[in-house]
Write an enzyme that holds these catalytic residues in place. Structure first.
Site, mmCIF file in Angstrom:
data_model
loop_
_atom_site.group_PDB
_atom_site.id
_atom_site.type_symbol
_atom_site.label_atom_id
_atom_site.label_comp_id
_atom_site.label_asym_id
_atom_site.label_seq_id
_atom_site.Cartn_x
_atom_site.Cartn_y
_atom_site.Cartn_z
ATOM 1 N N HIS A 1 -5.982 4.704 -0.410
ATOM 2 C CA HIS A 1 -6.617 3.510 -0.324
ATOM 3 C C HIS A 1 -6.664 3.036 0.961
ATOM 4 O O HIS A 1 -5.719 2.905 1.910
ATOM 5 C CB HIS A 1 -5.524 2.478 -1.317
ATOM 6 C CG HIS A 1 -5.726 2.817 -2.611
ATOM 7 N ND1 HIS A 1 -5.129 2.054 -3.419
ATOM 8 C CD2 HIS A 1 -6.319 3.812 -3.354
ATOM 9 C CE1 HIS A 1 -5.498 2.327 -4.746
ATOM 10 N NE2 HIS A 1 -6.050 3.468 -4.632
ATOM 11 N N TYR B 1 1.610 -3.376 5.804
ATOM 12 C CA TYR B 1 1.507 -2.506 4.564
ATOM 13 C C TYR B 1 1.485 -1.083 4.960
ATOM 14 O O TYR B 1 2.019 -0.494 4.079
ATOM 15 C CB TYR B 1 0.236 -3.234 4.141
ATOM 16 C CG TYR B 1 0.132 -3.152 2.602
ATOM 17 C CD1 TYR B 1 0.751 -4.137 1.691
ATOM 18 C CD2 TYR B 1 -0.155 -2.056 1.851
ATOM 19 C CE1 TYR B 1 0.601 -3.876 0.292
ATOM 20 C CE2 TYR B 1 -0.136 -1.709 0.633
ATOM 21 C CZ TYR B 1 0.295 -2.674 -0.303
ATOM 22 O OH TYR B 1 0.286 -2.420 -1.782
ATOM 23 N N LYS C 1 7.749 -1.254 -0.675
ATOM 24 C CA LYS C 1 8.400 -0.632 0.661
ATOM 25 C C LYS C 1 9.631 -0.003 0.166
ATOM 26 O O LYS C 1 10.280 0.837 1.439
ATOM 27 C CB LYS C 1 8.776 -1.909 1.616
ATOM 28 C CG LYS C 1 7.521 -2.394 2.136
ATOM 29 C CD LYS C 1 6.909 -1.527 3.082
ATOM 30 C CE LYS C 1 5.731 -2.353 3.969
ATOM 31 N NZ LYS C 1 4.750 -1.087 4.042
ATOM 32 N N TYR D 1 -3.778 -8.007 -5.702
ATOM 33 C CA TYR D 1 -2.647 -8.861 -5.743
ATOM 34 C C TYR D 1 -3.275 -10.419 -5.890
ATOM 35 O O TYR D 1 -4.001 -11.054 -5.252
ATOM 36 C CB TYR D 1 -1.901 -8.925 -4.263
ATOM 37 C CG TYR D 1 -1.093 -7.783 -4.052
ATOM 38 C CD1 TYR D 1 -1.758 -6.547 -3.546
ATOM 39 C CD2 TYR D 1 0.200 -8.023 -4.338
ATOM 40 C CE1 TYR D 1 -0.836 -5.495 -3.193
ATOM 41 C CE2 TYR D 1 1.134 -6.724 -3.675
ATOM 42 C CZ TYR D 1 0.425 -5.586 -3.463
ATOM 43 O OH TYR D 1 1.033 -4.726 -3.002
ATOM 44 N N PRO E 1 9.621 -5.743 -4.836
ATOM 45 C CA PRO E 1 8.475 -4.629 -5.012
ATOM 46 C C PRO E 1 7.243 -5.095 -4.352
ATOM 47 O O PRO E 1 6.392 -4.361 -4.213
ATOM 48 C CB PRO E 1 8.548 -4.201 -6.393
ATOM 49 C CG PRO E 1 9.002 -5.268 -7.110
ATOM 50 C CD PRO E 1 9.968 -5.812 -6.227
#
Ligand SMILES: Cc1cc2nc3c(=O)[nH]c(=O)nc-3n(C[C@H](O)[C@H](O)[C@H](O)COP(=O)(O)OP(=O)(O)OC[C@H]3O[C@@H](n4cnc5c(N)ncnc54)[C@H](O)[C@@H]3O)c2cc1C
Length: 395
Positions: free
Chosen positions: A72, A389, A301, A205, A297
């Site tokens: 991704h 990220y 990570k 998200y 979560p």
């Protein structure tokens, strides 16, 4: 039995550590509470940082990951019913993340360990750590050889406490040594696995008045979706129809985007917590992964942080066995904690940005929306998100 490193727990931390040590010619024995079948079937994390993927290839366990992992190059932040993409490849020097389930990672690591004929004992019971503040620590445990139960003793030079949040390693450290830092969140995640092709190529998200939602995936056929819920949410009150209805609402857009539904094959509620103990070592015991820290979560990570810890530990043990120096071992906790706290900060930041808190007022809601607007329109802000990220650089 005698070995150099006794590794407690065959989660990501313990298994990665064992392969890293093998590469350095350092012996280890892994002691795991559960069966192989159990650890290989336990559904947990699913997103690997760039560094974790690289490490799997370096250790020669990346074949299935290469074939089945989904790369991704970004994520979508959805708010006010509109999507905004954060482009990792552009913002984080070409790096990306890979979707590959934690239990698939575990299968690859266990297979490599067993193929190399290295010791790994499953179903070890009543495990206890002894003499951890001496130079001769040891571990006792019961092991069920077929038809008999015997108490075993494993002598070693060091113990790696990789036994997760509920393990025995952290609690074997005498009272008063550790300082605990923690925060519980007033919500959890109701997560489902659904036999439905993911409705997006990348994670979404979603910030919404009704609460946070996350669209993720396990494979081109299986979606993984989450809804913010009460920490003690009663799953019996969530028949499949209600879950899909709520997901449809929280993920809806103005441009007619469609959420694909399908049979729900698993559901569960996960609590959210931030937790760190300092220091991460005592005598000859080094804690790694969830035994020392937990992150909510939202930043994906937990697994990646466990892997980062054991990389530091393996280098320190390598220096000890090759040159006798203890400097890196003495620095183990301090080195790890620098990363741990940055990752804690990022995970907390993502969590507070996207969830509804019970005591939020309209001001907080507007502030969140303003921050989302800023993150998705400022290159500096979206770059900060992207580089955290995909994974911060290794020390
Ligand atoms: C339900 C759930 C969902 C999660 N979802 C996500 C997610 O979406 N994204 C994310 O990044 N992270 C997620 N996490 C966190 C992530 O899975 C963990 O951070 C990661 O597994 C940490 O690896 P670890 O090796 O430190 O610990 P663990 O994976 O917990 O491994 C510890 C091992 O030690 C063993 N053990 C425990 N006690 C003993 C004992 N007394 N003796 C011997 N062995 C013992 C356990 O059986 C286990 O195999 C999730 C965690 C849970 C529980």
């Amino acid at each position: 039995m005698r070995t150099q490193i006794a590794i407690i727990g065959a989660g990501p931390a313990g298994l990665f550590l064992s392969l890293l040590l093998d590469r350095l010619g350092i012996q280890s024995v892994i002691l795991e509470l559960h069966t192989r079948q159990y650890i290989e079937g336990r559904v947990r994390a699913g997103l690997l940082e760039h560094n974790t993927v690289q490490l799997m290839h370096e250790l020669g366990v990346g074949d299935r990951l290469k074939r089945q992992g989904l790369e991704h190059g970004g994520i979508e932040l959805r708010f006010n019913n509109r999507g905004h993409r954060i482009d990792f490849r552009e913002l984080a020097s070409g790096k990306c993340v890979t979707i590959y389930a934690q239990h698939e990672v575990i299968k690859d690591l266990v297979a490599a360990r067993l193929a190399a004929n290295k010791p790994m004992l499953f179903e070890t019971a009543n495990l206890q750590l002894h003499a951890i503040d001496s130079t001769s620590p040891y571990v006792t445990f019961q092991h069920n050889a077929p038809g008999q139960k015997s108490t075993e003793r494993l002598d070693c030079d060091f113990i790696a406490g990789c036994d997760g949040f509920h393990g025995v390693s952290r609690t074997s450290i005498p009272q008063g040594v550790l300082t605990t830092y923690e925060r519980d969140y007033p919500f959890g995640w109701l997560g489902i696995l659904a036999q439905a092709p993911p409705s997006s190529h990348e994670l979404i998200y979603a910030h919404h008045d009704r609460g946070f939602a996350l669209l993720s995936m396990r494979s081109p056929q299986v979606s993984r979706l989450y809804l913010q819920c009460a920490p003690d949410e009663n799953l019996a009150l969530w028949p499949d129809d209600r879950i899909w209805h709520e997901l449809q609402k929280r993920l809806a857009t103005h441009d007619g985007w469609k959420l694909t539904e399908g049979p729900i094959i698993q559901k569960g509620v996960t609590g959210m917590r931030s937790f760190v103990v300092e220091p991460m070592q005592y005598g000859r015991l080094c804690l790694a992964g969830d035994s020392a820290h937990i992150v909510p979560p939202t930043g994906a990570k937990g697994l990646n942080l466990a892997v980062a810890d054991v990389r530091v530990l393996a280098v320190a043990l390598g220096a000890y066995y090759s040159t006798g120096t203890t400097d890196l071992l003495a620095q183990y906790s301090a080195t790890c904690l620098r990363r741990v706290w940055k990752v804690q900060r990022f995970s907390w930041w993502m969590t507070q940005l996207l969830h509804r808190f019970p005591d939020d007022n309209p001001f907080d809601h507007r502030r969140q929306l303003a921050e989302l607007d800023y993150v998705t329109t400022s290159r500096a802000a979206s770059q900060t998100l992207a580089e955290n990220y995909v994974g911060l650089p290794l020390p």
